[in-house]
Design a protein around this motif. Sequence first.
Motif, PDB file in Angstrom:
ATOM      1  N   ALA A  47      87.015 -87.760  64.246  1.00  0.00           N
ATOM      2  CA  ALA A  47      88.331 -87.149  64.029  1.00  0.00           C
ATOM      3  C   ALA A  47      89.353 -88.191  63.573  1.00  0.00           C
ATOM      4  CB  ALA A  47      88.803 -86.456  65.300  1.00  0.00           C
ATOM      5  N   THR A  48      89.272 -89.384  64.134  1.00  0.00           N
ATOM      6  CA  THR A  48      90.185 -90.457  63.726  1.00  0.00           C
ATOM      7  C   THR A  48      89.942 -90.839  62.273  1.00  0.00           C
ATOM      8  OG1 THR A  48      90.285 -91.292  65.984  1.00  0.00           O
ATOM      9  CG2 THR A  48      90.936 -92.814  64.235  1.00  0.00           C
ATOM     10  N   LEU A  49      88.674 -90.942  61.883  1.00  0.00           N
ATOM     11  CA  LEU A  49      88.349 -91.241  60.488  1.00  0.00           C
ATOM     12  C   LEU A  49      88.850 -90.127  59.572  1.00  0.00           C
ATOM     13  CD1 LEU A  49      86.960 -92.836  58.256  1.00  0.00           C
ATOM     14  CD2 LEU A  49      84.793 -91.780  58.959  1.00  0.00           C
ATOM     15  N   GLY A  50      88.632 -88.869  59.946  1.00  0.00           N
ATOM     16  CA  GLY A  50      89.104 -87.746  59.141  1.00  0.00           C
ATOM     17  C   GLY A  50      90.616 -87.724  59.005  1.00  0.00           C
ATOM     18  N   ARG A  51      91.321 -87.995  60.113  1.00  0.00           N
ATOM     19  CA  ARG A  51      92.792 -88.037  60.054  1.00  0.00           C
ATOM     20  C   ARG A  51      93.284 -89.153  59.142  1.00  0.00           C
ATOM     21  NH1 ARG A  51      92.408 -86.716  65.598  1.00  0.00           N
ATOM     22  NH2 ARG A  51      92.642 -88.888  66.171  1.00  0.00           N
ATOM     23  N   SER A  52      92.607 -90.299  59.156  1.00  0.00           N
ATOM     24  CA  SER A  52      93.036 -91.401  58.292  1.00  0.00           C
ATOM     25  C   SER A  52      92.803 -91.044  56.816  1.00  0.00           C
ATOM     26  CB  SER A  52      92.330 -92.700  58.660  1.00  0.00           C
ATOM     27  OG  SER A  52      90.964 -92.655  58.312  1.00  0.00           O
ATOM     28  N   LEU A  53      91.719 -90.319  56.522  1.00  0.00           N
ATOM     29  CA  LEU A  53      91.487 -89.879  55.137  1.00  0.00           C
ATOM     30  C   LEU A  53      92.586 -88.920  54.674  1.00  0.00           C
ATOM     31  CD1 LEU A  53      87.643 -89.227  55.332  1.00  0.00           C
ATOM     32  CD2 LEU A  53      88.774 -91.164  54.243  1.00  0.00           C
ATOM     33  N   LEU A  54      92.961 -87.977  55.539  1.00  0.00           N
ATOM     34  CA  LEU A  54      94.028 -87.043  55.180  1.00  0.00           C
ATOM     35  C   LEU A  54      95.372 -87.748  55.049  1.00  0.00           C
ATOM     36  CD1 LEU A  54      93.149 -83.899  57.323  1.00  0.00           C
ATOM     37  CD2 LEU A  54      92.678 -84.309  54.910  1.00  0.00           C
ATOM     38  N   GLU A  55      95.596 -88.725  55.899  1.00  0.00           N
ATOM     39  CA  GLU A  55      96.862 -89.472  55.821  1.00  0.00           C
ATOM     40  C   GLU A  55      96.946 -90.271  54.522  1.00  0.00           C
ATOM     41  OE1 GLU A  55     100.587 -90.164  56.933  1.00  0.00           O
ATOM     42  OE2 GLU A  55      99.197 -88.880  58.024  1.00  0.00           O
ATOM     43  N   GLN A  56      95.818 -90.841  54.095  1.00  0.00           N
ATOM     44  CA  GLN A  56      95.800 -91.543  52.803  1.00  0.00           C
ATOM     45  C   GLN A  56      96.115 -90.577  51.669  1.00  0.00           C
ATOM     46  OE1 GLN A  56      91.916 -93.298  52.609  1.00  0.00           O
ATOM     47  NE2 GLN A  56      92.469 -95.032  53.907  1.00  0.00           N
ATOM     48  N   ALA A  57      95.582 -89.364  51.745  1.00  0.00           N
ATOM     49  CA  ALA A  57      95.863 -88.360  50.709  1.00  0.00           C
ATOM     50  C   ALA A  57      97.337 -87.975  50.727  1.00  0.00           C
ATOM     51  CB  ALA A  57      94.980 -87.125  50.911  1.00  0.00           C
ATOM     52  N   ARG A  58      97.926 -87.833  51.921  1.00  0.00           N
ATOM     53  CA  ARG A  58      99.350 -87.472  52.023  1.00  0.00           C
ATOM     54  C   ARG A  58     100.249 -88.550  51.418  1.00  0.00           C
ATOM     55  NH1 ARG A  58      98.097 -86.280  57.542  1.00  0.00           N
ATOM     56  NH2 ARG A  58      97.635 -84.093  57.718  1.00  0.00           N
TER      57      ARG A  58
ATOM     58  N   ILE B  93     100.683 -86.593  44.262  1.00  0.00           N
ATOM     59  CA  ILE B  93      99.859 -85.379  44.273  1.00  0.00           C
ATOM     60  C   ILE B  93      98.883 -85.297  43.104  1.00  0.00           C
ATOM     61  CG2 ILE B  93     101.469 -83.851  43.081  1.00  0.00           C
ATOM     62  CD1 ILE B  93     100.610 -81.815  45.472  1.00  0.00           C
ATOM     63  N   ASP B  94      99.273 -85.783  41.915  1.00  0.00           N
ATOM     64  CA  ASP B  94      98.358 -85.730  40.769  1.00  0.00           C
ATOM     65  C   ASP B  94      97.218 -86.754  40.896  1.00  0.00           C
ATOM     66  OD1 ASP B  94      99.703 -83.642  39.551  1.00  0.00           O
ATOM     67  OD2 ASP B  94     101.028 -84.982  38.414  1.00  0.00           O
ATOM     68  N   ASP B  95      97.368 -87.736  41.771  1.00  0.00           N
ATOM     69  CA  ASP B  95      96.348 -88.772  41.940  1.00  0.00           C
ATOM     70  C   ASP B  95      95.386 -88.491  43.091  1.00  0.00           C
ATOM     71  OD1 ASP B  95      97.474 -90.163  39.836  1.00  0.00           O
ATOM     72  OD2 ASP B  95      98.748 -91.385  41.139  1.00  0.00           O
ATOM     73  N   ILE B  96      95.575 -87.390  43.804  1.00  0.00           N
ATOM     74  CA  ILE B  96      94.668 -87.049  44.908  1.00  0.00           C
ATOM     75  C   ILE B  96      93.377 -86.504  44.309  1.00  0.00           C
ATOM     76  CG2 ILE B  96      94.324 -85.648  46.964  1.00  0.00           C
ATOM     77  CD1 ILE B  96      97.384 -85.531  47.258  1.00  0.00           C
ATOM     78  N   LYS B  97      92.297 -87.210  44.530  1.00  0.00           N
ATOM     79  CA  LYS B  97      90.996 -86.832  43.983  1.00  0.00           C
ATOM     80  C   LYS B  97      89.956 -86.794  45.104  1.00  0.00           C
ATOM     81  CE  LYS B  97      92.541 -87.410  39.726  1.00  0.00           C
ATOM     82  NZ  LYS B  97      93.340 -86.366  39.222  1.00  0.00           N
ATOM     83  N   ALA B  98      88.881 -86.051  44.868  1.00  0.00           N
ATOM     84  CA  ALA B  98      87.777 -85.981  45.819  1.00  0.00           C
ATOM     85  C   ALA B  98      86.978 -87.288  45.763  1.00  0.00           C
ATOM     86  CB  ALA B  98      86.875 -84.803  45.489  1.00  0.00           C
ATOM     87  N   TYR B  99      86.498 -87.733  46.909  1.00  0.00           N
ATOM     88  CA  TYR B  99      85.622 -88.904  46.979  1.00  0.00           C
ATOM     89  C   TYR B  99      84.807 -88.847  48.259  1.00  0.00           C
ATOM     90  CZ  TYR B  99      89.201 -90.954  50.047  1.00  0.00           C
ATOM     91  OH  TYR B  99      90.092 -91.185  51.059  1.00  0.00           O
ATOM     92  N   SER B 100      83.819 -89.712  48.345  1.00  0.00           N
ATOM     93  CA  SER B 100      82.976 -89.767  49.534  1.00  0.00           C
ATOM     94  C   SER B 100      82.586 -91.213  49.819  1.00  0.00           C
ATOM     95  CB  SER B 100      81.724 -88.901  49.352  1.00  0.00           C
ATOM     96  OG  SER B 100      80.948 -89.401  48.282  1.00  0.00           O
ATOM     97  N   GLY B 101      82.068 -91.426  51.004  1.00  0.00           N
ATOM     98  CA  GLY B 101      81.651 -92.763  51.407  1.00  0.00           C
ATOM     99  C   GLY B 101      81.067 -92.727  52.799  1.00  0.00           C
ATOM    100  N   SER B 102      80.916 -93.894  53.387  1.00  0.00           N
ATOM    101  CA  SER B 102      80.421 -93.965  54.757  1.00  0.00           C
ATOM    102  C   SER B 102      81.105 -95.114  55.477  1.00  0.00           C
ATOM    103  CB  SER B 102      78.903 -94.132  54.788  1.00  0.00           C
ATOM    104  OG  SER B 102      78.536 -95.365  54.216  1.00  0.00           O
ATOM    105  N   GLN B 103      81.121 -95.019  56.783  1.00  0.00           N
ATOM    106  CA  GLN B 103      81.741 -96.045  57.622  1.00  0.00           C
ATOM    107  C   GLN B 103      80.863 -96.232  58.855  1.00  0.00           C
ATOM    108  OE1 GLN B 103      85.946 -95.659  58.246  1.00  0.00           O
ATOM    109  NE2 GLN B 103      85.858 -96.686  60.212  1.00  0.00           N
ATOM    110  N   THR B 104      80.754 -97.466  59.308  1.00  0.00           N
ATOM    111  CA  THR B 104      79.975 -97.763  60.498  1.00  0.00           C
ATOM    112  C   THR B 104      80.920 -97.956  61.671  1.00  0.00           C
ATOM    113  OG1 THR B 104      78.307 -98.841  59.151  1.00  0.00           O
ATOM    114  CG2 THR B 104      78.268 -99.318  61.492  1.00  0.00           C
ATOM    115  N   VAL B 105      80.627 -97.259  62.760  1.00  0.00           N
ATOM    116  CA  VAL B 105      81.423 -97.327  63.978  1.00  0.00           C
ATOM    117  C   VAL B 105      80.568 -97.995  65.048  1.00  0.00           C
ATOM    118  CG1 VAL B 105      82.632 -95.971  65.723  1.00  0.00           C
ATOM    119  CG2 VAL B 105      82.646 -95.227  63.352  1.00  0.00           C
ATOM    120  N   THR B 106      81.150 -98.929  65.795  1.00  0.00           N
ATOM    121  CA  THR B 106      80.398 -99.581  66.865  1.00  0.00           C
ATOM    122  C   THR B 106      80.863 -99.047  68.213  1.00  0.00           C
ATOM    123  OG1 THR B 106      81.967-101.417  66.951  1.00  0.00           O
ATOM    124  CG2 THR B 106      80.031-101.699  65.565  1.00  0.00           C
ATOM    125  N   GLY B 107      79.943 -99.028  69.149  1.00  0.00           N
ATOM    126  CA  GLY B 107      80.259 -98.548  70.483  1.00  0.00           C
ATOM    127  C   GLY B 107      79.234 -99.035  71.482  1.00  0.00           C
TER     128      GLY B 107
END
Length: 132
Positions: free
Chosen positions: A47-58, A62-76
Amino acid sequence: MKKEVAFSLIEALVAIFIIVILLIAVMNVFPAVYKGLQLSENHMSAATLGRSLLEQARNTYIDDIKAYSGSQTVTGIKNGNNVTLKMDYNLNVKELVKGQKKQVWATVKWNDEGRNKQVILETIIIYNPPVL
């Protein structure tokens, strides 16, 4: 003469048996609670990763908001050991009103002990140009 009140050996053994059964029942709850906490931690990370992605989009024009994908490694920590968890993410965009309104959603997916999990967060971004 007063009669002494005391526990017999059988009463003491029954009491010990009941206490042992209760302790075993309580000890069986701890692994389930720990697993629930771990699952909660993974959902929180996603959820934290998803919120940061939405915050980057915000914070993007608006014309520069594009779809993209990737991956991130979380340690625990899991079962007392350091572990890494790979989370794949997608940011999807749908234009609702050209140049003014976009629907944006982030999907974060990961594998938790052989089970596929995901969190989806969504928002609508509206461009309000400054009034001069």
